[in-house]
Write an enzyme that holds these catalytic residues in place. Structure first.
Site, PDB file in Angstrom:
ATOM      1  N   SER A 129       0.820  -1.215   0.000  1.00 54.08           N
ATOM      2  CA  SER A 129       0.000   0.000   0.000  1.00 54.08           C
ATOM      3  C   SER A 129       0.852   1.263   0.000  1.00 54.08           C
ATOM      4  O   SER A 129       0.331   2.370   0.110  1.00 54.08           O
ATOM      5  CB  SER A 129      -0.912   0.005   1.224  1.00 54.08           C
ATOM      6  N   ARG A 182      -6.920   9.855  -9.291  1.00 51.98           N
ATOM      7  CA  ARG A 182      -7.459  10.149  -7.954  1.00 51.98           C
ATOM      8  C   ARG A 182      -6.318  10.509  -6.992  1.00 51.98           C
ATOM      9  O   ARG A 182      -5.277   9.874  -6.960  1.00 51.98           O
ATOM     10  CB  ARG A 182      -8.207   8.924  -7.413  1.00 51.98           C
ATOM     11  N   VAL A 183      -6.533  11.564  -6.230  1.00 50.79           N
ATOM     12  CA  VAL A 183      -5.564  11.960  -5.218  1.00 50.79           C
ATOM     13  C   VAL A 183      -6.249  11.874  -3.860  1.00 50.79           C
ATOM     14  O   VAL A 183      -7.377  12.351  -3.694  1.00 50.79           O
ATOM     15  CB  VAL A 183      -5.051  13.395  -5.485  1.00 50.79           C
ATOM     16  N   THR A 239      -4.393   8.302   8.346  1.00 52.54           N
ATOM     17  CA  THR A 239      -4.517   7.171   7.431  1.00 52.54           C
ATOM     18  C   THR A 239      -5.990   6.810   7.306  1.00 52.54           C
ATOM     19  O   THR A 239      -6.805   7.231   8.133  1.00 52.54           O
ATOM     20  CB  THR A 239      -3.687   5.969   7.924  1.00 52.54           C
ATOM     21  N   GLY A 240      -6.303   6.039   6.276  1.00 55.45           N
ATOM     22  CA  GLY A 240      -7.697   5.649   6.091  1.00 55.45           C
ATOM     23  C   GLY A 240      -8.288   6.300   4.857  1.00 55.45           C
ATOM     24  O   GLY A 240      -7.552   6.727   3.961  1.00 55.45           O
ATOM     25  N   HIS A 241      -9.583   6.376   4.803  1.00 52.76           N
ATOM     26  CA  HIS A 241     -10.261   6.893   3.606  1.00 52.76           C
ATOM     27  C   HIS A 241      -9.969   8.390   3.432  1.00 52.76           C
ATOM     28  O   HIS A 241     -10.514   9.233   4.143  1.00 52.76           O
ATOM     29  CB  HIS A 241     -11.762   6.628   3.699  1.00 52.76           C
ATOM     30  N   GLY A 242      -9.123   8.643   2.447  1.00 55.51           N
ATOM     31  CA  GLY A 242      -8.603   9.989   2.274  1.00 55.51           C
ATOM     32  C   GLY A 242      -9.676  11.040   2.021  1.00 55.51           C
ATOM     33  O   GLY A 242      -9.552  12.188   2.460  1.00 55.51           O
ATOM     34  N   THR A 277       2.076   7.030   0.304  1.00 56.39           N
ATOM     35  CA  THR A 277       1.124   5.952   0.055  1.00 56.39           C
ATOM     36  C   THR A 277       0.960   5.695  -1.434  1.00 56.39           C
ATOM     37  O   THR A 277       1.261   6.571  -2.266  1.00 56.39           O
ATOM     38  CB  THR A 277      -0.265   6.341   0.641  1.00 56.39           C
ATOM     39  N   THR A 289      -1.383   3.863   4.567  1.00 55.84           N
ATOM     40  CA  THR A 289      -0.406   4.915   4.360  1.00 55.84           C
ATOM     41  C   THR A 289       0.583   4.844   5.487  1.00 55.84           C
ATOM     42  O   THR A 289       0.186   4.558   6.616  1.00 55.84           O
ATOM     43  CB  THR A 289      -1.129   6.275   4.463  1.00 55.84           C
ATOM     44  N   ASP A 324      -5.741  12.037   0.639  1.00 57.88           N
ATOM     45  CA  ASP A 324      -5.345  13.042   1.627  1.00 57.88           C
ATOM     46  C   ASP A 324      -3.826  13.105   1.816  1.00 57.88           C
ATOM     47  O   ASP A 324      -3.284  14.136   2.218  1.00 57.88           O
ATOM     48  CB  ASP A 324      -5.978  12.716   2.984  1.00 57.88           C
TER      49      ASP A 324
HETATM   50  N1  ASP Z   1      -5.282   7.781   3.128  1.00 60.38           N
HETATM   51  C1  ASP Z   1      -4.890   6.992   1.996  1.00 60.38           C
HETATM   52  C2  ASP Z   1      -5.651   7.460   0.784  1.00 60.38           C
HETATM   53  O1  ASP Z   1      -6.804   7.831   0.900  1.00 60.38           O
HETATM   54  C3  ASP Z   1      -5.077   5.521   2.146  1.00 60.38           C
HETATM   55  C4  ASP Z   1      -4.919   4.939   3.517  1.00 60.38           C
HETATM   56  O2  ASP Z   1      -4.242   5.480   4.372  1.00 60.38           O
HETATM   57  O3  ASP Z   1      -5.501   3.893   3.788  1.00 60.38           O
HETATM   58  O4  ASP Z   1      -5.125   7.413  -0.284  1.00 60.38           O
END
Ligand code: ASP
Length: 332
Positions: free
Chosen positions: A86, A216-217, A239-242, A206, A188, A219
């Protein structure tokens, strides 16, 4: 609700009989007692791969190196590891089979550099640092970022490993974009550090959400969303859903909450609450999203919080060495 007792246990406080004290008063007391002597150096990074990254950062920090160098060296370990699917080399591709990388870096003076949707370069964090140090700009994207990297002497490499290509081909059979809440198809490395001189810096890198739309970009390369540092106050990374982090300009919010006097823990909690509120307001399913924040302040105190269980982070300090901690979470 997240389990405060577990969190205190992770800090080693439950057995000391402190489990019932509100975290904020505890944090304030700690802050007061540490005003003269901050806990430093200290480095904090997201997920299990943060352990190895912290170890590399610690080599810099423990020899009185700069937080900026520490965070770059630290996250480069994860970027170079093909097993980490990732981040960087070996990262899962977008839906067109292209590995596109996002990264940013910020130092104690407010210098920033960032790259987004960068292909073929193994260490986007170092390209982000070059943007910061060698251009009048703060962010380069796509082909422009690649041209800049090549002009700076970075090597063009194929980043799509056999394992990631195989997974992408499997994904093509359904082509359903349905990112899971935790580590399954994204993640990330975000790293924040306080060095021996008391300066803060951070880095975030990430390959983004697996099988995202090309271009797509998230966070992670956006200063204030995936990473923010204010040397007067503290630092935070996400981290997570940007998309959800960008919606609240998450890490800038965490740092501003610390500026208002909140502990790093309380600041992370409040930022996550903000996402939860907006998710519900928009009629979206909270159980499908995950966002985690980690933060430190100038005293070397730290905090972390996320929406649901499964997010952990690595912490290296002078007292307890390098360890993995389960972040407290909202949804039970
Ligand atoms: N935050 C990252 C993104 O949205 C992915 C992640 O950290 O899981 O690209």
């Amino acid at each position: 609700m997240w389990n405060r007792r577990n969190f205190l246990r992770s800090l080693g406080l439950a057995s000391a009989g402190l489990a019932l004290k509100p975290l904020d008063s505890l944090a304030q007391k700690t802050a007061a007692s540490k005003n003269k002597q901050a806990l430093k150096p200290i480095v904090l990074s997201t997920w299990r791969f943060g352990l190895e990254a912290n170890a590399a950062a610690w080599k810099v920090l423990s020899t009185k190196g700069k937080a900026l160098d520490a965070v770059e060296q630290g996250v480069k370990v994860t970027e170079a590891d093909p097993e980490e699917r990732s981040v960087g080399y070996g990262g899962r591709p977008d839906r067109d089979g292209k590995v596109t990388l996002d990264a940013c870096i910020m130092d104690e003076l407010g210098n920033i550099g960032s790259v987004a949707a960068l292909e073929y370069i193994k260490h986007p964090i170092s390209v982000a640092r070059a943007v910061m140090e060698k251009t009048p700009h703060v962010m380069l994207t796509g082909q422009g970022a690649l041209d800049f990297a090549l002009a700076q002497g970075f090597k063009k490499e194929n980043l799509l490993t056999d394992a990631s290509e195989k997974e992408w081909k499997e994904w093509l059979k359904t082509s359903e974009y349905n990112p899971k809440a935790n580590i399954e198809n994204h993640d990330t490395i975000g790293m924040i550090a306080l060095d021996a001189s008391g300066n803060l810096s951070g880095a975030c890198t990430t390959s983004g959400m697996a099988f995202k739309m090309h271009g797509r970009v998230g966070d992670s390369p956006i200063i204030g969303a995936g990473l923010y540092v204010d040397n007067e106050v503290g630092a935070a990374t996400a981290t997570g859903h940007g998309e959800e982090v960008i919606r609240i300009v998450g890490t800038h919010l965490v740092v501003e909450l610390m500026r208002q006097g909140k502990s790093p823990q309380k600041a992370c909690e409040e930022a996550v609450q903000r996402i939860i509120k907006l998710t519900r307001q928009r009629g979206k399913d909270l159980s499908k999203i995950q966002v985690g924040f980690i933060a430190i302040n100038k005293q070397g105190e730290h905090g972390a919080y996320c929406i649901q269980s499964g997010f952990n982070y690595a912490l290296h300090d002078t007292i307890n060495g390098n360890r993995l901690i389960d972040a407290p979470y909202y949804l039970t």
